[in-house]
Design a protein around this motif. Structure first.
Motif, PDB file in Angstrom:
ATOM      1  N   ARG A 284      30.248 -39.511  -7.769  1.00  0.00           N
ATOM      2  CA  ARG A 284      30.869 -40.675  -8.299  1.00  0.00           C
ATOM      3  C   ARG A 284      32.011 -40.685  -8.968  1.00  0.00           C
ATOM      4  O   ARG A 284      32.454 -39.960  -9.691  1.00  0.00           O
ATOM      5  CB  ARG A 284      29.626 -41.022  -9.788  1.00  0.00           C
ATOM      6  N   THR A 288      31.865 -46.581  -7.759  1.00  0.00           N
ATOM      7  CA  THR A 288      31.782 -46.172  -6.459  1.00  0.00           C
ATOM      8  C   THR A 288      30.716 -44.700  -6.454  1.00  0.00           C
ATOM      9  O   THR A 288      31.232 -43.747  -6.941  1.00  0.00           O
ATOM     10  CB  THR A 288      32.888 -46.192  -5.655  1.00  0.00           C
ATOM     11  N   THR A 330      29.297 -48.236   4.773  1.00  0.00           N
ATOM     12  CA  THR A 330      29.287 -48.738   3.501  1.00  0.00           C
ATOM     13  C   THR A 330      28.101 -49.408   3.323  1.00  0.00           C
ATOM     14  O   THR A 330      27.559 -50.234   3.937  1.00  0.00           O
ATOM     15  CB  THR A 330      30.418 -49.675   3.166  1.00  0.00           C
ATOM     16  N   LYS A 332      26.847 -52.052   0.739  1.00  0.00           N
ATOM     17  CA  LYS A 332      27.602 -52.702  -0.198  1.00  0.00           C
ATOM     18  C   LYS A 332      26.475 -53.116  -1.250  1.00  0.00           C
ATOM     19  O   LYS A 332      25.330 -53.224  -1.235  1.00  0.00           O
ATOM     20  CB  LYS A 332      27.918 -54.030   0.325  1.00  0.00           C
ATOM     21  N   GLY A 335      26.260 -49.195  -5.054  1.00  0.00           N
ATOM     22  CA  GLY A 335      26.772 -47.999  -6.059  1.00  0.00           C
ATOM     23  C   GLY A 335      26.264 -48.256  -7.477  1.00  0.00           C
ATOM     24  O   GLY A 335      25.243 -49.090  -7.903  1.00  0.00           O
ATOM     25  N   GLY A 345      29.387 -51.481  -7.637  1.00  0.00           N
ATOM     26  CA  GLY A 345      30.117 -50.923  -6.610  1.00  0.00           C
ATOM     27  C   GLY A 345      29.200 -50.468  -5.454  1.00  0.00           C
ATOM     28  O   GLY A 345      28.181 -50.981  -5.257  1.00  0.00           O
ATOM     29  N   ASP A 346      30.148 -49.856  -4.401  1.00  0.00           N
ATOM     30  CA  ASP A 346      29.248 -49.698  -3.069  1.00  0.00           C
ATOM     31  C   ASP A 346      29.089 -48.014  -2.958  1.00  0.00           C
ATOM     32  O   ASP A 346      29.503 -47.339  -3.765  1.00  0.00           O
ATOM     33  CB  ASP A 346      30.369 -49.924  -1.929  1.00  0.00           C
ATOM     34  N   LYS A 348      29.659 -45.103  -0.434  1.00  0.00           N
ATOM     35  CA  LYS A 348      30.733 -44.767   0.785  1.00  0.00           C
ATOM     36  C   LYS A 348      30.151 -43.651   1.251  1.00  0.00           C
ATOM     37  O   LYS A 348      30.128 -42.591   0.657  1.00  0.00           O
ATOM     38  CB  LYS A 348      32.148 -44.734   0.276  1.00  0.00           C
TER      39      LYS A 348
END
Length: 375
Positions: A284, A288, A330, A332, A335, A345-346, A348
């Motif tokens: 983390r 994200t 991703t 979306k 996160g 957040g996302d 990744k």
């Protein structure tokens, strides 16, 4: 800046690289000069308060560091915290590594002496000499472990820590009768005279009395519970509301949650650093989440769907046909929450193609057929 527009260093008349001893000496000299009981000039009391405010900041290592780096905003809640009120409230729209949770002195029900003006204790500066000198309490630092889900979605945890609190036997005064007597050494003036021989003759000068620290008063009927300090060790159980979107390493600052100062001095601050557990294999960074995604070559070539585990349940991630090793996919909005916001957040994912080490006969035939078409 102080009310006069000067920096705190200018108020005390010291250089920015001054030592703590130099700062203390400068403060004592100016406090004695502008003490309202001795100096009847019109602006003496304001100057006295200004000197006290400057000393409060520069005598505290952490506050001085924040002041040097950010100026007045760094020591008056200008970075994401509340200026006062409930320690469990606050504006979460801005944040820094140290998150100011506000003033928590009301939680302890303590009556703190006002060392630098009419504040928590409500005492007048003119009454200062009726008691021994109050001292600023030290800050406390604690680290607490919390689960990822509690930090991410927000929640309440109970924290236990030790600090110095106000002695109930003497109500923080250091005296069972809450009385003081006139200092014998200085005769109650708070100042003593010294004579120094020089080439030009004898030189007389005054200095704050070392026995009463310039207050002119000494403790009567000493309290044995706190040994006249006005404070005793205590355990504190505190229900803390963890802000939504908190992350590992974030420090929550509770003003007034540290050690109570000697002789009803104002309390220091509590700095509570969060140790947040990891969510599955994800790394983390604020809101994200990062990880690797292992794909079979066929899935990378043909594309398809991969089901991920996220903090909010399962999520079907679409794999584009022709995905290459090292590509980033991703998810979306899957996160962590952004601190102080309902925005997420996302996730990744760095793609890693996994080549099978063993294949069945049927799979081998398929690979051979595919290889025969490759030129």
């Amino acid at each position: 800046m102080s009310k006069s527009g000067k920096s705190y260093y200018e108020v005390l008349g010291v250089e920015k690289n001054a030592t703590q001893d130099e700062i203390k000496r400068a403060y004592r000299k100016l406090a004695a000069k502008y003490h309202p009981d001795r100096n009847k000039e019109k602006d003496a009391e304001e100057r006295f308060k200004e000197v006290g405010e400057a000393y409060e900041i520069l005598s505290d290592t952490q506050k001085r560091q924040m002041y040097d780096q950010y100026g007045e905003a760094g020591v008056k809640g200008g970075f994401g915290g509340t200026q006062g009120g409930s320690p469990m409230g606050g504006d979460w729209s801005q944040y820094s590594q140290v998150f100011d949770m506000g003033d928590m002195s009301n939680l302890f029900g303590s009556v703190f002496g006002d060392f630098f003006g009419a504040g928590m204790g409500g005492a007048s500066r003119r009454n200062t000499r009726k008691s021994v000198e109050a001292e600023q309490g030290e800050d406390r630092e604690v680290t607490i472990k919390i689960q990822f889900d509690t930090a991410n979605k927000g929640g309440e945890v109970t924290v236990e820590y030790e600090r110095y609190g106000t002695c109930k036997s003497c109500k923080g005064s250091g005296s069972l009768s809450q009385k003081t007597t006139s200092c014998v050494k200085c005769g109650g003036s708070g100042m003593v005279q010294y004579q120094q021989a020089t080439l030009l003759g004898n030189f007389m000068y005054q200095s704050p009395c070392p026995t009463c620290q310039g207050t002119g008063r000494t403790i009567s009927d000493p309290c044995t519970q706190c040994k006249t300090t006005g404070r005793v060790a205590e355990k504190v159980h505190l229900d803390v509301k963890i802000p939504q979107g908190s992350y590992d390493g974030l420090t929550l600052k509770f003003r007034g949650g540290g050690n109570v100062g000697r002789h009803n001095g104002p309390a220091g601050d509590l700095y509570m650093t969060l140790n947040v557990s990891q969510f599955l294999q994800y790394r983390r960074d604020k809101e994200t989440l990062f990880s690797e995604l292992e794909l079979h070559p066929a899935k990378a070539v043909l594309g398809g769907i991969v089901t991920l585990k996220t903090p909010y349940g399962e999520y079907d991630l679409k794999i584009p046909a022709g995905t290459q090793p090292g590509d980033t996919l991703t998810a979306k909005g899957m996160g962590a929450y952004k601190l102080g916001s309902s925005t997420k957040g996302d996730i990744k994912l760095a793609v890693k193609i996994v080549i099978p080490k063993k294949v069945s006969k049927e799979e081998r035939k398929s690979w051979e057929a595919l290889a025969s078409d490759i030129k």
